[in-house]
Scaffold this active site. Structure first.
Site, PDB file in Angstrom:
ATOM      1  N   GLY D  14       0.801  -1.157   0.108  1.00  0.00           N
ATOM      2  CA  GLY D  14       0.274   0.099   0.114  1.00  0.00           C
ATOM      3  C   GLY D  14       0.853   1.171  -0.040  1.00  0.00           C
ATOM      4  O   GLY D  14       2.225   1.275   0.456  1.00  0.00           O
ATOM      5  N   ARG D  76       0.782  -5.311  -5.504  1.00  0.00           N
ATOM      6  CA  ARG D  76       0.308  -6.446  -4.390  1.00  0.00           C
ATOM      7  C   ARG D  76       1.190  -7.828  -5.048  1.00  0.00           C
ATOM      8  O   ARG D  76       0.846  -8.941  -4.114  1.00  0.00           O
ATOM      9  CB  ARG D  76      -0.661  -6.522  -3.776  1.00  0.00           C
ATOM     10  CG  ARG D  76      -1.258  -5.341  -3.023  1.00  0.00           C
ATOM     11  CD  ARG D  76      -2.468  -5.542  -2.316  1.00  0.00           C
ATOM     12  NE  ARG D  76      -2.845  -4.055  -1.605  1.00  0.00           N
ATOM     13  CZ  ARG D  76      -2.441  -3.625  -0.543  1.00  0.00           C
ATOM     14  NH1 ARG D  76      -1.557  -4.155   0.268  1.00  0.00           N
ATOM     15  NH2 ARG D  76      -3.105  -2.323   0.123  1.00  0.00           N
ATOM     16  N   GLU D 106       4.404  -6.439   5.676  1.00  0.00           N
ATOM     17  CA  GLU D 106       4.621  -7.778   6.359  1.00  0.00           C
ATOM     18  C   GLU D 106       4.969  -8.577   5.062  1.00  0.00           C
ATOM     19  O   GLU D 106       5.802  -9.523   5.275  1.00  0.00           O
ATOM     20  CB  GLU D 106       3.514  -7.861   6.885  1.00  0.00           C
ATOM     21  CG  GLU D 106       3.909  -9.083   8.156  1.00  0.00           C
ATOM     22  CD  GLU D 106       2.540  -9.804   8.411  1.00  0.00           C
ATOM     23  OE1 GLU D 106       1.446  -9.526   8.203  1.00  0.00           O
ATOM     24  OE2 GLU D 106       2.497 -10.697   9.419  1.00  0.00           O
ATOM     25  N   GLY D 107       3.980  -8.487   4.161  1.00  0.00           N
ATOM     26  CA  GLY D 107       4.076  -9.533   3.038  1.00  0.00           C
ATOM     27  C   GLY D 107       5.330  -9.375   2.158  1.00  0.00           C
ATOM     28  O   GLY D 107       6.104 -10.451   1.975  1.00  0.00           O
ATOM     29  N   THR D 108       5.950  -8.266   2.021  1.00  0.00           N
ATOM     30  CA  THR D 108       7.247  -8.060   1.364  1.00  0.00           C
ATOM     31  C   THR D 108       8.271  -8.396   2.264  1.00  0.00           C
ATOM     32  O   THR D 108       9.085  -9.067   1.922  1.00  0.00           O
ATOM     33  CB  THR D 108       7.310  -6.629   1.035  1.00  0.00           C
ATOM     34  OG1 THR D 108       6.435  -6.456  -0.128  1.00  0.00           O
ATOM     35  CG2 THR D 108       8.780  -6.359   0.594  1.00  0.00           C
ATOM     36  N   ILE D 129       1.986   2.268   7.025  1.00  0.00           N
ATOM     37  CA  ILE D 129       1.369   3.572   7.959  1.00  0.00           C
ATOM     38  C   ILE D 129       0.813   3.315   9.141  1.00  0.00           C
ATOM     39  O   ILE D 129       0.632   4.007  10.005  1.00  0.00           O
ATOM     40  CB  ILE D 129       0.236   4.467   7.059  1.00  0.00           C
ATOM     41  CG1 ILE D 129      -0.671   3.445   6.725  1.00  0.00           C
ATOM     42  CG2 ILE D 129       0.769   4.893   5.659  1.00  0.00           C
ATOM     43  CD1 ILE D 129      -2.032   4.445   6.422  1.00  0.00           C
ATOM     44  N   ASP D 130       0.574   1.799   9.372  1.00  0.00           N
ATOM     45  CA  ASP D 130      -0.353   1.734  10.552  1.00  0.00           C
ATOM     46  C   ASP D 130       0.781   1.226  11.777  1.00  0.00           C
ATOM     47  O   ASP D 130       0.326   1.076  12.727  1.00  0.00           O
ATOM     48  CB  ASP D 130      -0.976   0.194  10.289  1.00  0.00           C
ATOM     49  CG  ASP D 130      -2.179   0.494   9.445  1.00  0.00           C
ATOM     50  OD1 ASP D 130      -2.658   1.483   9.200  1.00  0.00           O
ATOM     51  OD2 ASP D 130      -2.723  -0.574   9.051  1.00  0.00           O
ATOM     52  N   ARG D 174      -5.777  -1.782  10.273  1.00  0.00           N
ATOM     53  CA  ARG D 174      -6.335  -3.043   9.905  1.00  0.00           C
ATOM     54  C   ARG D 174      -6.365  -3.975  11.189  1.00  0.00           C
ATOM     55  O   ARG D 174      -6.947  -4.750  11.494  1.00  0.00           O
ATOM     56  CB  ARG D 174      -5.961  -3.438   8.675  1.00  0.00           C
ATOM     57  CG  ARG D 174      -6.132  -4.857   8.193  1.00  0.00           C
ATOM     58  CD  ARG D 174      -5.845  -5.200   7.031  1.00  0.00           C
ATOM     59  NE  ARG D 174      -6.303  -4.580   5.918  1.00  0.00           N
ATOM     60  CZ  ARG D 174      -7.674  -5.234   5.635  1.00  0.00           C
ATOM     61  NH1 ARG D 174      -8.162  -6.301   6.133  1.00  0.00           N
ATOM     62  NH2 ARG D 174      -8.217  -4.603   4.687  1.00  0.00           N
TER      63      ARG D 174
END
Lengths: 344, 344, 344, 344
Positions: D14, D76, D106-108, D129-130, D174
């Site tokens: 994102g 993504r 996290e995915g990356t 950003i979270d 999220r």
């Protein structure tokens, strides 16, 4: 010895950046230039009807020209209800008020006209973030709403470009698309959708696709009251507001769904909502609002009751309240066509 | 087959927020609505004289309406130097340009008029953060300068209040006090000092003292070219600028010293300087500049050479270049008196 | 029945964004979590010495976390003057104060330590826009100062690029170059000049020329206290401040002159000045300041007098006041070298 | 003669303010300090898998540290799909890349770990950003998101006060409520609702009513993933996102309805949405991101593959990628309780 003359001030209708600057301009200007004393009614006409008021000496308006909101509070109370006119007269008599400075939108100006026709001394200050009141080049609050919307849309644009998405920003505009027109032009939108100019969704999709084909992340700015051509009513009202009118909203999310389907481009909508109404006014609005407040008191001092103050070019002028009523000021077709040149 | 017609664009004089939005409005509007092709000259008239230019297809102006500065660069080169007119003609001929869109201040508009009188096709776009050009309600860039100054002055105010100090903000305004007038009114200044209206230092000290006596931290906004009554010349020029004119500045620091002495109140001056010229334009300026750029190309397409575009109320109109020249647009006495009501 | 315990709050030294958020955090946190009552002293230690104070119920701190300045006022009064300690004790006794929350810079923390050593109950909250106090990762106010400076420098950059000029921004930093380091890195400066790291003007000129040769408009960020290598003292102090220390300033204008001469590039300096001290704190500073205020009251409730609160990583911790004193926290050589990689 | 060593850079997941500053820090730092050459992959792992890349000389990263979005684009795409690892190896071999700088969430980072375990040279830069990634005090982008949310909530507050309404701001988050916690504390919210800490609607209504009873306009900040106690799932997911996960959103509008019913106070919700992800990074994020980019290249130069860079206090350190994986970093109960003291 003569007692100083007294005026009442009230602020009515939806929140709007610059209301405090009007209050300050009126009180400070009226105190210094005309020797008036002021009282403020709480929550608009409710305060008048219920005799709920506070003194407004000049120190009460210190440093407030840059503050959002209204120090007097606001409501949507209508003074023309049963017994209203008598209540207004009674309150003015009890507090020895020569007249009222009424800061508000179409409803307040219409009420001011009706009161004025019945001999109540009123000067109006037109207020609308939507800029849809006639007889004035701009209403205060509009510039701030456009600036806030533009800053938000600038933020959306970078995300659109990173993700190659179509971004949609839904802005305010219940009757007129001025915020969408200006914020859309300022932010370089590829489509601007306003209630005055119906467009078919296929045309919007074509603009979006064309922007994408030129390598851009498509950007759509839509006024809350836009209705696509071929459709009966604005999208998805959420309940009723305090006037019993349908609350708009929903066109942004509906467009997200429809455009994604029509174009195959990943699309995201953001509803900017109330951030357009609140917060610090721009310098433009502070100056305009201050001058309007001062001019309103000047009109009162000159006995020009039943009028309102308005901007014409760079001058503040005085016009009959009736001039602001009747037809709302909508975006002229020529201004829309001018903006639409840049879509393509 | 006809080749598309071509226009040249140049940006001249001091930096000003909104220049890029004018360029984009002209190029995008001209390409889409009139089928023009564009070239841009580098660094104003220097690029014309030296044949230094670049193609300006629509993709070159993508997303630039919110960018400060000018993608074309600027300079203070004067095209009316020896051999200048011939050089301009030569460049236009070589690059097959029907006309020039010249974005600049008084010097550029005067040069445009002189060129136009000699048969060179020019349409002007008036540019001045100082808002001192005639024949237009506002120049683009002014609103951004006022907004930037107001935000800075808002910051100074809180420090003044914490320390019970008098704060002075020196803003731009070489010939006219528009920035000081608007930023001062927007920020609630207790004294606004502009070159059009000379005031004795004792009067300024009286305003400052009166504000302090009412419990306020006095706030003074002064235009760089203000000269106190009874004094011969602006304060403390620092060297010469590229036109050989004295560089102003110094009034802020001089006032700091003088007011502290006259009032006994601790006083601090800040010279806002170049931050007023640069950075992102406000939404107001982006819209105005975009419309001016589009209208300039419209004037060219209609063959209205020797004119410039300007704002009247909410409309963009076309006036003779000579109308912007001659007398600068200064702050009228009535506007100063209106603002001065709020000092006391 | 027990009376509630009471604490006094004071704010001392130069203005700093976030002071009001500390006050609110202390009063609200102390009232709700510990049942304290609060009084506020006006203008720092002056209010303590002169018994000038006001009650601080929770409604007095409503909505102030985003306001610049301090609602209590500030001064540079030193409580350790003749008879000072007795006056402090007397005031605390008269108003039944268990202890003081002293929000201030090095001078205030040193005074707090001296008072504490003599048995006066003090908890300190370190305050410095310069970020030069030890024993804390950051001081509140620093982030806001850096943000304001960065926004201003972003504006200067566009003007530099339009005119192919070298732009110089002089920022605050009397003892340490933290603001210059961060604002310079954030804005992509081609040279950052700080008091901790002396550099010869020839080296600065080489950086400037190298940036120009790569096609950039050179950007220099300089702390007010930077002194070029080979020079004896900071430039051009303007008089003395209220401590009798020379007021700095002047390095920006001196660099303008020197660099223009050394490089032949047109150069313009802007002294950002007091706009870095005032106005609304950033969200970062509001959160940090709120937490510090709450933690200070927590330390008082736990009887940890003679300490101050500070940030370590993401935690607020409690350290002895002596840890913040002595050596100022300057920019380590490694941080400067890290930033300098980007100059070239 | 040796060819310079080469690194590839990619940005994934994102949008997040500061990504461009990381890219600039890596490229500029790597070029100047280590002599690296750089290529950039378009749209994250998609560019690696499809061999879609561009050269990244230092001039490509000029002046981008303040720009929102990513000049490389993002997607993504997951590199661990069938044949992915071989495709990554092939692309790196063809373009002679020693390693990859992977900027992502996290995915990356998980993909980077898996690739690293299979011998592919990767250094990660955590992005969210979270702020929900472990092993770093803060992720870049978080400060900008909090600042944008806080400015928006400040605007909502004035409208709430004018109308005596309860205003609700729904912010991103999220998995973790960091944005809500910080923006809520910065804006003085009367209730902060985060996914880590379930609260019954009756409790929220009690906070709202209590604020109203103290004369305040209640302000509620809620993270998108908050679920009230006693309810099974987050509110009203709108379709699925590109990962097939439910798109959140809806809690704001649900709270509007529920709180209005429970309290009888007119209530309005605004969903801030994507404006939190885009636009210019704060100075804090620009500095953090620049340092992370430089440090990532430093880790590559030192052969510390399989690691990521992170912030600890004021230092940038190097930790194993596995440390950021596994448990997300959520708001600790102590931090929530600290904030909740201020609700009452």
């Amino acid at each position: 010895m003569n007692l100083p003359q007294r005026l009442g001030v009230l602020t009515s209708g939806g929140d709007c950046p610059g209301v405090n600057a009007v209050i300050r301009g009126a009180v400070l200007g009226g105190t210094v230039a005309h020797g008036y004393e002021f009282v403020g009614f709480r929550d608009g006409w409710r305060g008048v009807l219920e005799d709920d008021l506070l003194p407004l000496p000049r120190r009460a308006v210190r440093g407030i020209s840059g503050l959002g909101g209204t120090i007097l509070g606001t409501s949507r109370t209508n003074p023309l209800s049963e017994g209203g006119v008598e209540a207004v007269r009674g309150s003015m008599r009890r507090h020895r008020l020569e007249g009222l400075i009424a800061i508000g939108g179409e409803g307040t100006l219409a009420a001011g006209k009706a009161l004025s026709d019945q001999g109540v001394n009123v000067v109006g200050v037109p207020k609308s973030i939507d800029n849809d009141l006639g007889a004035t080049d701009y209403t205060f609050g509009f510039d701030s709403a456009v600036q806030t919307a533009t800053e938000a849309i600038d933020r959306l644009r970078t995300t659109g470009e990173s993700h190659h998405r179509c971004m949609i920003a839904e802005v305010m505009g219940r009757n007129a698309g001025w915020i969408a027109l200006h914020a859309g032009m300022a932010s370089g939108a590829h489509a601007i959708l306003i209630p005055e100019h119906r467009v078919a969704l296929k045309q919007v999709a074509a603009w979006v696709t064309s922007a994408r084909d030129r390598g851009r992340a498509p950007l759509v700015v839509v006024a809350e009251a836009f209705t696509p051509e071929g459709q009966d009513a604005p999208y998805a009202p959420r309940g009723l507001d305090t006037f019993g009118r349908p609350r708009l909203g929903g066109i942004g999310l509906a467009l997200e769904r429809e455009l994604q389907q029509l174009t195959g481009i990943e699309t995201r909508a953001t509803v900017l909502g109330h951030i357009q109404r609140g917060g610090e006014p721009t310098a433009f609005d502070r100056v305009l609002a201050t001058r309007l407040g001062m001019a309103a008191v000047g009109a009162a001092a000159a006995g020009r009751w039943g009028t309102m103050v308005s901007l014409r070019g760079t001058e503040i002028v005085n016009v009959g309240l009736e001039q602001a009523l009747g037809a709302l000021k909508v975006v002229p077709e020529a201004r829309y066509r001018e903006a639409a040149v840049l879509f393509g």
